[in-house]
Design a protein around this motif. Structure first.
Motif, PDB file in Angstrom:
ATOM      1  N   ILE A 151      29.963  25.613  19.637  1.00 12.65           N
ATOM      2  CA  ILE A 151      31.079  24.942  20.307  1.00 12.65           C
ATOM      3  C   ILE A 151      31.016  25.173  21.814  1.00 12.65           C
ATOM      4  O   ILE A 151      31.253  24.249  22.603  1.00 12.65           O
ATOM      5  CB  ILE A 151      32.429  25.446  19.731  1.00 12.65           C
ATOM      6  CG1 ILE A 151      32.654  24.832  18.349  1.00 12.65           C
ATOM      7  CG2 ILE A 151      33.588  25.080  20.669  1.00 12.65           C
ATOM      8  CD1 ILE A 151      33.885  25.361  17.644  1.00 12.65           C
ATOM      9  N   ILE A 152      30.682  26.393  22.233  1.00  9.48           N
ATOM     10  CA  ILE A 152      30.588  26.697  23.666  1.00  9.48           C
ATOM     11  C   ILE A 152      29.520  25.838  24.332  1.00  9.48           C
ATOM     12  O   ILE A 152      29.728  25.277  25.426  1.00  9.48           O
ATOM     13  CB  ILE A 152      30.302  28.199  23.886  1.00  9.48           C
ATOM     14  CG1 ILE A 152      31.533  29.029  23.489  1.00  9.48           C
ATOM     15  CG2 ILE A 152      29.928  28.474  25.350  1.00  9.48           C
ATOM     16  CD1 ILE A 152      31.295  30.525  23.505  1.00  9.48           C
ATOM     17  N   LYS A 157      28.367  21.031  27.759  1.00 10.86           N
ATOM     18  CA  LYS A 157      27.691  19.750  27.968  1.00 10.86           C
ATOM     19  C   LYS A 157      28.698  18.625  28.213  1.00 10.86           C
ATOM     20  O   LYS A 157      28.565  17.840  29.165  1.00 10.86           O
ATOM     21  CB  LYS A 157      26.830  19.420  26.749  1.00 10.86           C
ATOM     22  CG  LYS A 157      26.090  18.086  26.856  1.00 10.86           C
ATOM     23  CD  LYS A 157      25.281  17.822  25.594  1.00 10.86           C
ATOM     24  CE  LYS A 157      24.608  16.454  25.673  1.00 10.86           C
ATOM     25  NZ  LYS A 157      23.833  16.156  24.424  1.00 10.86           N
ATOM     26  N   ILE A 158      29.708  18.541  27.367  1.00  2.00           N
ATOM     27  CA  ILE A 158      30.719  17.485  27.500  1.00  2.00           C
ATOM     28  C   ILE A 158      31.531  17.687  28.779  1.00  2.00           C
ATOM     29  O   ILE A 158      31.848  16.725  29.491  1.00  2.00           O
ATOM     30  CB  ILE A 158      31.666  17.480  26.277  1.00  2.00           C
ATOM     31  CG1 ILE A 158      30.888  17.233  24.991  1.00  2.00           C
ATOM     32  CG2 ILE A 158      32.754  16.429  26.453  1.00  2.00           C
ATOM     33  CD1 ILE A 158      30.164  15.916  24.924  1.00  2.00           C
ATOM     34  N   SER A 159      31.855  18.935  29.075  1.00  2.00           N
ATOM     35  CA  SER A 159      32.628  19.240  30.274  1.00  2.00           C
ATOM     36  C   SER A 159      31.903  18.783  31.529  1.00  2.00           C
ATOM     37  O   SER A 159      32.501  18.179  32.435  1.00  2.00           O
ATOM     38  CB  SER A 159      32.902  20.745  30.338  1.00  2.00           C
ATOM     39  OG  SER A 159      33.641  21.062  31.495  1.00  2.00           O
ATOM     40  N   SER A 172      39.337  24.985  28.548  1.00  5.24           N
ATOM     41  CA  SER A 172      38.445  25.733  27.674  1.00  5.24           C
ATOM     42  C   SER A 172      38.596  25.248  26.238  1.00  5.24           C
ATOM     43  O   SER A 172      39.584  24.597  25.890  1.00  5.24           O
ATOM     44  CB  SER A 172      38.762  27.230  27.747  1.00  5.24           C
ATOM     45  OG  SER A 172      39.995  27.496  27.104  1.00  5.24           O
ATOM     46  N   PHE A 173      37.626  25.568  25.402  1.00  6.22           N
ATOM     47  CA  PHE A 173      37.691  25.086  24.019  1.00  6.22           C
ATOM     48  C   PHE A 173      38.884  25.690  23.279  1.00  6.22           C
ATOM     49  O   PHE A 173      39.368  25.118  22.300  1.00  6.22           O
ATOM     50  CB  PHE A 173      36.380  25.375  23.274  1.00  6.22           C
ATOM     51  CG  PHE A 173      36.173  26.810  22.881  1.00  6.22           C
ATOM     52  CD1 PHE A 173      36.600  27.277  21.645  1.00  6.22           C
ATOM     53  CD2 PHE A 173      35.552  27.708  23.745  1.00  6.22           C
ATOM     54  CE1 PHE A 173      36.404  28.598  21.272  1.00  6.22           C
ATOM     55  CE2 PHE A 173      35.360  29.031  23.379  1.00  6.22           C
ATOM     56  CZ  PHE A 173      35.785  29.480  22.145  1.00  6.22           C
ATOM     57  N   ILE A 174      39.392  26.823  23.738  1.00  9.87           N
ATOM     58  CA  ILE A 174      40.568  27.422  23.109  1.00  9.87           C
ATOM     59  C   ILE A 174      41.832  26.680  23.529  1.00  9.87           C
ATOM     60  O   ILE A 174      42.738  26.442  22.727  1.00  9.87           O
ATOM     61  CB  ILE A 174      40.680  28.915  23.490  1.00  9.87           C
ATOM     62  CG1 ILE A 174      39.483  29.684  22.941  1.00  9.87           C
ATOM     63  CG2 ILE A 174      41.987  29.509  22.953  1.00  9.87           C
ATOM     64  CD1 ILE A 174      39.435  31.142  23.371  1.00  9.87           C
ATOM     65  N   MET A 176      42.057  23.543  24.718  1.00  9.12           N
ATOM     66  CA  MET A 176      42.022  22.080  24.686  1.00  9.12           C
ATOM     67  C   MET A 176      42.874  21.476  23.568  1.00  9.12           C
ATOM     68  O   MET A 176      43.086  20.263  23.530  1.00  9.12           O
ATOM     69  CB  MET A 176      40.581  21.568  24.575  1.00  9.12           C
ATOM     70  CG  MET A 176      39.827  22.021  23.363  1.00  9.12           C
ATOM     71  SD  MET A 176      38.077  21.570  23.456  1.00  9.12           S
ATOM     72  CE  MET A 176      38.174  19.817  23.227  1.00  9.12           C
ATOM     73  N   LEU A 177      43.431  22.308  22.690  1.00  5.38           N
ATOM     74  CA  LEU A 177      44.334  21.815  21.654  1.00  5.38           C
ATOM     75  C   LEU A 177      45.800  21.947  22.067  1.00  5.38           C
ATOM     76  O   LEU A 177      46.694  21.647  21.281  1.00  5.38           O
ATOM     77  CB  LEU A 177      44.101  22.571  20.342  1.00  5.38           C
ATOM     78  CG  LEU A 177      42.708  22.458  19.725  1.00  5.38           C
ATOM     79  CD1 LEU A 177      42.646  23.237  18.425  1.00  5.38           C
ATOM     80  CD2 LEU A 177      42.327  21.010  19.487  1.00  5.38           C
ATOM     81  N   PHE A 178      46.040  22.397  23.311  1.00  2.00           N
ATOM     82  CA  PHE A 178      47.409  22.622  23.784  1.00  2.00           C
ATOM     83  C   PHE A 178      47.565  22.003  25.172  1.00  2.00           C
ATOM     84  O   PHE A 178      47.485  22.700  26.187  1.00  2.00           O
ATOM     85  CB  PHE A 178      47.731  24.118  23.815  1.00  2.00           C
ATOM     86  CG  PHE A 178      47.576  24.789  22.482  1.00  2.00           C
ATOM     87  CD1 PHE A 178      48.638  24.872  21.607  1.00  2.00           C
ATOM     88  CD2 PHE A 178      46.357  25.315  22.103  1.00  2.00           C
ATOM     89  CE1 PHE A 178      48.491  25.479  20.366  1.00  2.00           C
ATOM     90  CE2 PHE A 178      46.200  25.933  20.867  1.00  2.00           C
ATOM     91  CZ  PHE A 178      47.271  26.005  19.998  1.00  2.00           C
ATOM     92  N   ASN A 179      47.750  20.702  25.215  1.00  3.14           N
ATOM     93  CA  ASN A 179      47.787  19.976  26.478  1.00  3.14           C
ATOM     94  C   ASN A 179      49.216  19.582  26.840  1.00  3.14           C
ATOM     95  O   ASN A 179      49.777  18.644  26.287  1.00  3.14           O
ATOM     96  CB  ASN A 179      46.906  18.721  26.371  1.00  3.14           C
ATOM     97  CG  ASN A 179      45.453  19.056  26.104  1.00  3.14           C
ATOM     98  OD1 ASN A 179      44.733  19.487  26.989  1.00  3.14           O
ATOM     99  ND2 ASN A 179      45.018  18.865  24.865  1.00  3.14           N
ATOM    100  N   LYS A 180      49.797  20.315  27.769  1.00  8.14           N
ATOM    101  CA  LYS A 180      51.152  20.010  28.214  1.00  8.14           C
ATOM    102  C   LYS A 180      51.143  18.790  29.121  1.00  8.14           C
ATOM    103  O   LYS A 180      50.126  18.442  29.723  1.00  8.14           O
ATOM    104  CB  LYS A 180      51.753  21.200  28.960  1.00  8.14           C
ATOM    105  CG  LYS A 180      52.126  22.367  28.070  1.00  8.14           C
ATOM    106  CD  LYS A 180      52.656  23.544  28.888  1.00  8.14           C
ATOM    107  CE  LYS A 180      53.909  23.210  29.637  1.00  8.14           C
ATOM    108  NZ  LYS A 180      54.455  24.356  30.392  1.00  8.14           N
ATOM    109  N   GLY A 181      52.313  18.153  29.233  1.00  7.38           N
ATOM    110  CA  GLY A 181      52.486  17.022  30.129  1.00  7.38           C
ATOM    111  C   GLY A 181      53.523  17.335  31.186  1.00  7.38           C
ATOM    112  O   GLY A 181      53.980  18.473  31.331  1.00  7.38           O
ATOM    113  N   ASP A 182      53.915  16.303  31.935  1.00  5.40           N
ATOM    114  CA  ASP A 182      55.009  16.468  32.890  1.00  5.40           C
ATOM    115  C   ASP A 182      56.300  16.783  32.144  1.00  5.40           C
ATOM    116  O   ASP A 182      57.121  17.572  32.611  1.00  5.40           O
ATOM    117  CB  ASP A 182      55.176  15.191  33.723  1.00  5.40           C
ATOM    118  CG  ASP A 182      53.934  14.873  34.539  1.00  5.40           C
ATOM    119  OD1 ASP A 182      53.433  15.790  35.223  1.00  5.40           O
ATOM    120  OD2 ASP A 182      53.455  13.726  34.481  1.00  5.40           O
TER     121      ASP A 182
END
Length: 398
Positions: A151-152, A157-159, A172-174, A176-182
């Motif tokens: 995964i790293i 590569k994708i980053s 980070s891959f940790i 990226m499942l917690f994306n806050k908004g405004d």
């Protein structure tokens, strides 16, 4: 009229909470363009949204083993990220948009909002925090694990590619499942959060995702009339992890004077002897069934738990993964359910737990307290107001 884009993970637990938002925004003369997969086209269009297909690049499988969900989700997001960003940007190339509402776990939505430089609204269908999810699911980040190493490398590569193409740095891959908004829409009440001090003012607690989804699902509701009804549902993602649990359901309630409705999404039960008092379906009209339900057994996903509380139905919780463990634990803390370990369930334990939540009035009394907090949270009208207000204020700044 604003044009608001929704981008969501194609899973019922993530799509369904947003449909009431879509409906309310459309009632306020806003235009909603909704990206998901074809499975959800009908429900999105019924809510008033303009459907756009993500194709079949991102398909969430049924989980079959404990602890695999985080790896599967991160790999799915990384494998599809560039493709989905490019696809959505192409679909929107001739459209001026005013905001993006995205699932907090779906990084592509945040990237699209950033590229378009519009307000970001994160939809928290999972409202447990990162630390709580890691703790409750016993997730250990072992950097010597080959899966983590892969995964790293993939993330790096994708980053780099996203950075070079769009000048955006992905988390980070940790993280990226917690994306806050405004602003961040949470489909629960503050009363349901045990660490409310860790949530800032950007979180808007609007109450449960209660919405008539206008589904057309064939089901013999007449068989529930004037009957004692037990409703069992383990959701649509983790319901295949512990296959033996279905036999426990059959054994526990085969001789009970009740109709037992079992929702077994994509589960092959052909090798089981299904008792005559069971109605087993792949997918059921849950909102309609709850009108006749006396007691339930649930995986304690946010949607199901909220609907049971809203309808004041006593229930037993058997959580499997993600925020289900947090939700079940929190409702048990509030005195509203019995939390059973999925790996220790027996027919006797099931029967005993169901009888306890039915016969002990404290469970229903405490569920009513939670419902009261739901009733006063504002609902989809509040969610719609927060989104529209954010868009208006962002235009004033410009």
């Amino acid at each position: 009229m604003s044009k608001i884009v929704f981008i969501n993970i194609p899973a019922y637990g993530h799509i369904n909470p947003t449909l009431g938002l879509v409906d309310e925004l459309v009632k306020n003369n806003e235009q909603v363009i909704y990206f998901s997969t074809d499975e959800f086209r009908e429900s999105i269009e019924a809510a008033g949204g303009t459907f756009k297909s993500l194709g079949d690049k991102f398909k969430l499988p049924s989980m079959k083993k404990d602890g695999e969900e985080a790896f599967i989700m991160v790999n799915l997001i990384l494998d599809s990220l560039e493709y989905l960003v490019d696809k959505i940007l192409y679909e929107l190339k001739d459209i001026t948009i005013d905001a993006v509402v995205y699932c907090s776990m779906f990084l592509v939505g945040k990237i699209i909002a950033t590229i378009h430089n519009v307000p970001q609204i994160s939809s928290f269908a999972i409202f447990a925090s990162k630390d709580q999810l890691i703790e409750k699911n016993h997730i250990i980040i072992d950097y010597n694990d080959l899966r983590i190493k892969e995964i790293i490398l993939k993330h790096s590569k994708i980053s780099n590619s996203i950075k070079n193409k769009y000048n955006i740095t992905i988390p980070s891959f940790i993280d990226m499942l917690f994306n806050k908004g405004d602003i961040n829409i949470a489909y629960t009440s503050k009363y349901m959060i045990d660490d409310i001090e860790n949530y800032d003012s950007s979180f808007k607690f609007i109450g449960p995702p209660i919405y008539n989804r206008k589904e057309h699902i064939e089901f013999p509701l007449y068989k529930l009339y004037n009957q004692f009804v037990i409703y069992i549902s383990l959701g649509t993602v983790y319901n295949n992890i512990n296959f033996d649990i279905y036999n426990n359901f059959f054994e526990a309630f085969k001789d009970v004077d009740a109709v037992v409705v079992l929702a077994a999404y994509h589960i092959d039960l052909s090798d089981f002897k299904i008792p005559d008092n069971f109605i087993v379906r792949d997918y059921v009209p849950q909102t309609d069934i709850l009108k006749y339900t006396d007691v339930a057994i649930t995986h304690c996903g946010m949607n199901s738990a909220s609907e049971l509380i809203y309808n004041k139905i006593p229930f037993v919780s058997i959580p499997f993964g993600a925020d289900q463990l947090y939700i079940a634990n929190r409702i048990e803390q509030l005195g509203g359910t019995i939390y059973l370990n999925k790996n220790k369930v027996t027919p006797k334990i099931l029967r005993g737990a169901v009888e306890e939540v039915l016969n002990n009035p404290s469970y229903l009394r405490n569920l009513k307290k939670i419902k009261y907090s739901f009733d006063n949270a504002g609902g989809y009208k509040k969610g719609s107001y927060e989104i529209i207000n954010l868009i208006k204020n962002s235009k004033k700044v410009i």
